[in-house]
Design a protein around this motif. Structure first.
Motif, short mmCIF file in Angstrom:
data_model
loop_
_atom_site.label_atom_id
_atom_site.label_comp_id
_atom_site.label_asym_id
_atom_site.label_seq_id
_atom_site.Cartn_x
_atom_site.Cartn_y
_atom_site.Cartn_z
N ALA A 13 26.13 7.42 -6.64
CA ALA A 13 27.23 7.90 -5.79
C ALA A 13 27.35 7.03 -4.54
CB ALA A 13 27.00 9.35 -5.41
N THR A 14 26.22 6.66 -3.97
CA THR A 14 26.23 5.81 -2.78
C THR A 14 26.81 4.43 -3.10
OG1 THR A 14 24.36 6.96 -1.81
CG2 THR A 14 24.78 4.73 -1.02
N ARG A 15 26.38 3.86 -4.22
CA ARG A 15 26.91 2.55 -4.61
C ARG A 15 28.43 2.60 -4.78
NH1 ARG A 15 22.34 2.77 -8.32
NH2 ARG A 15 20.64 1.61 -7.37
N ARG A 16 28.92 3.67 -5.39
CA ARG A 16 30.36 3.79 -5.61
C ARG A 16 31.12 3.98 -4.30
NH1 ARG A 16 31.48 7.09 -11.21
NH2 ARG A 16 30.09 5.86 -12.52
N ILE A 17 30.55 4.74 -3.39
CA ILE A 17 31.19 4.92 -2.07
C ILE A 17 31.27 3.58 -1.36
CG2 ILE A 17 30.86 5.91 0.24
CD1 ILE A 17 29.69 8.41 -1.22
N ARG A 18 30.19 2.80 -1.42
CA ARG A 18 30.17 1.51 -0.74
C ARG A 18 31.21 0.55 -1.30
NH1 ARG A 18 28.26 3.35 3.55
NH2 ARG A 18 26.03 3.65 3.71
N GLU A 19 31.56 0.71 -2.59
CA GLU A 19 32.56 -0.17 -3.22
C GLU A 19 33.99 0.18 -2.83
OE1 GLU A 19 31.75 0.22 -7.38
OE2 GLU A 19 29.91 -0.96 -7.27
N LEU A 20 34.20 1.39 -2.32
CA LEU A 20 35.55 1.81 -1.93
C LEU A 20 36.01 1.09 -0.67
CD1 LEU A 20 35.12 5.68 -2.37
CD2 LEU A 20 36.33 4.11 -3.92
N GLU A 21 37.32 1.03 -0.49
CA GLU A 21 37.85 0.47 0.74
C GLU A 21 37.35 1.33 1.92
OE1 GLU A 21 42.12 -0.28 2.90
OE2 GLU A 21 42.06 -0.25 0.72
N GLY A 22 36.75 0.70 2.89
CA GLY A 22 36.20 1.42 4.04
C GLY A 22 34.85 2.06 3.75
N GLY A 23 34.37 1.92 2.53
CA GLY A 23 33.11 2.54 2.14
C GLY A 23 31.89 2.02 2.87
N LYS A 24 31.99 0.80 3.37
CA LYS A 24 30.85 0.24 4.11
C LYS A 24 30.71 0.87 5.48
CE LYS A 24 30.48 -4.04 1.59
NZ LYS A 24 29.90 -3.43 0.44
N ASP A 25 31.78 1.54 5.95
CA ASP A 25 31.75 2.18 7.26
C ASP A 25 31.22 3.61 7.21
OD1 ASP A 25 32.90 -0.09 8.39
OD2 ASP A 25 34.92 0.61 7.91
N VAL A 26 31.09 4.16 6.01
CA VAL A 26 30.61 5.53 5.84
C VAL A 26 29.10 5.56 6.07
CG1 VAL A 26 30.36 7.44 4.19
CG2 VAL A 26 32.44 6.04 4.18
N ARG A 27 28.63 6.50 6.86
CA ARG A 27 27.20 6.66 7.10
C ARG A 27 26.67 7.61 6.05
NH1 ARG A 27 26.07 2.45 9.39
NH2 ARG A 27 24.08 3.31 10.04
N ILE A 28 25.61 7.21 5.35
CA ILE A 28 25.04 8.03 4.28
C ILE A 28 23.54 8.18 4.53
CG2 ILE A 28 24.62 8.26 1.80
CD1 ILE A 28 27.09 6.46 1.36
N ALA A 29 23.11 9.42 4.59
CA ALA A 29 21.68 9.71 4.74
C ALA A 29 21.20 10.40 3.47
CB ALA A 29 21.45 10.61 5.95
N ALA A 30 20.09 9.93 2.96
CA ALA A 30 19.50 10.54 1.77
C ALA A 30 18.73 11.79 2.18
CB ALA A 30 18.53 9.55 1.12
N VAL A 31 18.82 12.79 1.33
CA VAL A 31 18.01 13.99 1.48
C VAL A 31 17.18 14.04 0.21
CG1 VAL A 31 18.01 16.48 1.74
CG2 VAL A 31 19.81 15.13 2.80
#
Length: 114
Positions: A13-31
């Motif tokens: 899911a994180t890899r796919r978010i990063r591939e989206l436009e603007g996805g590199k700006d999303v902050r993702i924390a693992a739980v």
């Protein structure tokens, strides 16, 4: 982002978010419940920015948001009222039998941990 989820794990899911436009700006924390260093590195390599281990305290989530988002929270200090924590046998006797058994079992388990 929970690492283990149905259908798609948190890494994918994180890899796919990063591939989206603007996805590199999303902050993702693992739980995660994982304590292994190699899995931590795997999560960071997949694009997660931070991680919090389960079980976590609410303060750990707020601290993570502070690190990742730069937000600061005003935390109220709990009033330290004087509370009588003495438990008498008569007050325990008023509890339902199932609750007394659960309390006794919990005390035994906690004693064994030490």
């Amino acid at each position: 982002m929970d690492r283990r989820m149905p259908v798609m794990d948190g890494l994918e899911a994180t890899r796919r978010i990063r591939e989206l436009e603007g996805g590199k700006d999303v902050r993702i924390a693992a739980v995660t419940a994982s304590a292994f260093a190699d899995q931590r590195e795997e999560m960071l390599a997949a694009g997660m920015d931070d991680f919090v281990r389960k079980p976590y305290l609410p303060a750990e989530i707020f601290d993570c948001m502070t690190r990742q988002l730069g937000v600061h929270f005003v935390r109220e200090q709990a009033a330290h009222a004087s509370i009588d924590t003495t438990v008498s046998s008569s007050s325990l006797a008023k509890l339902p039998e199932t609750m007394r058994r659960e309390l006794a079992d919990s005390l035994i388990l906690e004693t064994r941990k030490r």
